[in-house]
Design a protein around this motif. Structure first.
Motif, PDB file in Angstrom:
ATOM      1  N   LEU A  44      61.024  72.325  18.578  1.00  0.00           N
ATOM      2  CA  LEU A  44      61.976  71.467  19.279  1.00  0.00           C
ATOM      3  C   LEU A  44      61.914  70.031  18.756  1.00  0.00           C
ATOM      4  CD1 LEU A  44      61.612  72.741  22.961  1.00  0.00           C
ATOM      5  CD2 LEU A  44      63.334  73.358  21.249  1.00  0.00           C
ATOM      6  N   LEU A  45      60.719  69.540  18.513  1.00  0.00           N
ATOM      7  CA  LEU A  45      60.580  68.195  17.950  1.00  0.00           C
ATOM      8  C   LEU A  45      61.131  68.153  16.534  1.00  0.00           C
ATOM      9  CD1 LEU A  45      59.471  65.286  18.002  1.00  0.00           C
ATOM     10  CD2 LEU A  45      57.336  66.211  17.103  1.00  0.00           C
ATOM     11  N   ALA A  46      60.822  69.161  15.730  1.00  0.00           N
ATOM     12  CA  ALA A  46      61.323  69.194  14.348  1.00  0.00           C
ATOM     13  C   ALA A  46      62.847  69.176  14.329  1.00  0.00           C
ATOM     14  CB  ALA A  46      60.786  70.423  13.626  1.00  0.00           C
ATOM     15  N   ALA A  47      63.471  69.956  15.217  1.00  0.00           N
ATOM     16  CA  ALA A  47      64.932  69.982  15.280  1.00  0.00           C
ATOM     17  C   ALA A  47      65.491  68.626  15.690  1.00  0.00           C
ATOM     18  CB  ALA A  47      65.386  71.063  16.250  1.00  0.00           C
ATOM     19  N   GLU A  48      64.834  67.962  16.644  1.00  0.00           N
ATOM     20  CA  GLU A  48      65.286  66.650  17.093  1.00  0.00           C
ATOM     21  C   GLU A  48      65.199  65.623  15.964  1.00  0.00           C
ATOM     22  OE1 GLU A  48      66.774  63.593  19.324  1.00  0.00           O
ATOM     23  OE2 GLU A  48      66.743  65.727  19.846  1.00  0.00           O
ATOM     24  N   LEU A  49      64.089  65.617  15.234  1.00  0.00           N
ATOM     25  CA  LEU A  49      63.947  64.671  14.131  1.00  0.00           C
ATOM     26  C   LEU A  49      64.963  64.948  13.029  1.00  0.00           C
ATOM     27  CD1 LEU A  49      60.051  64.518  13.915  1.00  0.00           C
ATOM     28  CD2 LEU A  49      61.568  62.630  14.570  1.00  0.00           C
ATOM     29  N   ARG A  50      65.176  66.210  12.702  1.00  0.00           N
ATOM     30  CA  ARG A  50      66.149  66.548  11.653  1.00  0.00           C
ATOM     31  C   ARG A  50      67.558  66.181  12.075  1.00  0.00           C
ATOM     32  NH1 ARG A  50      62.700  71.691  10.896  1.00  0.00           N
ATOM     33  NH2 ARG A  50      61.494  71.184   9.022  1.00  0.00           N
ATOM     34  N   ALA A  51      67.866  66.321  13.374  1.00  0.00           N
ATOM     35  CA  ALA A  51      69.188  65.934  13.871  1.00  0.00           C
ATOM     36  C   ALA A  51      69.425  64.436  13.711  1.00  0.00           C
ATOM     37  CB  ALA A  51      69.336  66.338  15.333  1.00  0.00           C
ATOM     38  N   ARG A  52      68.351  63.673  13.631  1.00  0.00           N
ATOM     39  CA  ARG A  52      68.453  62.223  13.412  1.00  0.00           C
ATOM     40  C   ARG A  52      68.423  61.865  11.930  1.00  0.00           C
ATOM     41  NH1 ARG A  52      64.657  59.554  18.176  1.00  0.00           N
ATOM     42  NH2 ARG A  52      65.205  61.040  19.846  1.00  0.00           N
ATOM     43  N   GLY A  53      68.416  62.868  11.080  1.00  0.00           N
ATOM     44  CA  GLY A  53      68.419  62.630   9.640  1.00  0.00           C
ATOM     45  C   GLY A  53      67.045  62.414   9.046  1.00  0.00           C
TER      46      GLY A  53
END
Length: 243
Positions: free
Chosen positions: A20-29
């Motif tokens: 979930l954290l990895a997805a959030e960071l990737r969504a921020r570029g």
């Protein structure tokens, strides 16, 4: 140069526990490397864990390592091998030179043997958590669960099912560094953490690192319970270091 957030799991965990954290960071570029360690391999110790991280970040620059729980023993070894801009210790263990992880609990005067036993029971229960005869502390998301008590029930159950077998090999070997590496280090604790209570970690960070920890709400796995807030914190730390 783009910062890469390198997510290093604790004992018996893998990259899923960061998803979930990895997805959030990737969504921020943001660039993210979520590492899987050879925790089931009885031939692998802390040096081999560090090897896995070093291999995963090959060719990457501007590294921010995020070390959860038991990864506090692994991440400093990585800092001694590759350039690291920032080390973030997330509800993490902090070793001393020559200290084996299995000695750490007594050496730090961890305050609650019952919680330690409950944690081991939860990991052993794994996919059977919630079954008849499983201790309450081993039921993910229960009032006594030292890991996932603040997660929604379905997520807590899946997190427990995804426990991996954790070899005892790295716990038995002394931490091989002579000193903490000369890298910027940030400590972030969680105020409702039952495995490593906040007062315990405040004292640990002060005594062993000379740091005053940053604090957030949540239990031992904020990457699952509060990924957005945790991403905000990590971005802030990284930006401050870069500045």
């Amino acid at each position: 140069m783009t910062t890469t957030f390198v997510l290093i799991p604790g004992a018996a965990c893998d990259s899923w526990h960061w998803h979930l954290l990895a997805a959030e960071l990737r969504a921020r570029g943001r660039a993210v490397v979520s590492v899987d360690l050879p925790c089931e391999d009885d031939a692998a110790g802390l040096e081999e864990y560090a090897d896995a991280v070093v291999a995963a970040v090959a060719g990457r620059g501007r590294l921010t390592l995020v070390a959860h729980s038991f990864a506090g023993f692994t991440a400093p070894l990585v800092c001694a091998r590759v350039p690291v801009d920032l080390l973030v210790l997330l509800a993490a263990m902090v070793p001393l030179p020559g200290e084996a992880p299995q000695e750490w609990w007594a050496a730090t005067k961890h305050p609650d043997a019952q919680v330690r036993r409950a944690g081991r029971a939860a990991q052993r229960a794994g996919a059977s958590a919630g079954a008849e005869g499983v201790p309450e502390a081993a039921v993910p998301g229960s009032a006594a669960d030292p890991f996932f008590q603040d997660l929604p029930p379905d997520l807590a159950a899946e997190a427990a099912v995804r426990w991996r077998r954790q070899s005892e090999t790295p716990a038995a070997r002394p931490w091989p560094m002579a000193a903490w590496p000369p890298v910027d280090t940030q400590f972030l604790l969680c105020r409702q953490d039952r495995l490593f209570p906040a007062p315990f970690l405040r004292a640990l960070a002060a005594e062993r690192l000379g740091l005053v920890p940053d604090e957030m709400e949540g239990g031992h796995f904020p990457m699952l319970s509060r990924p957005i807030e945790l991403a905000d914190r990590l971005e802030s730390y990284s930006a401050t270091t870069a500045g």
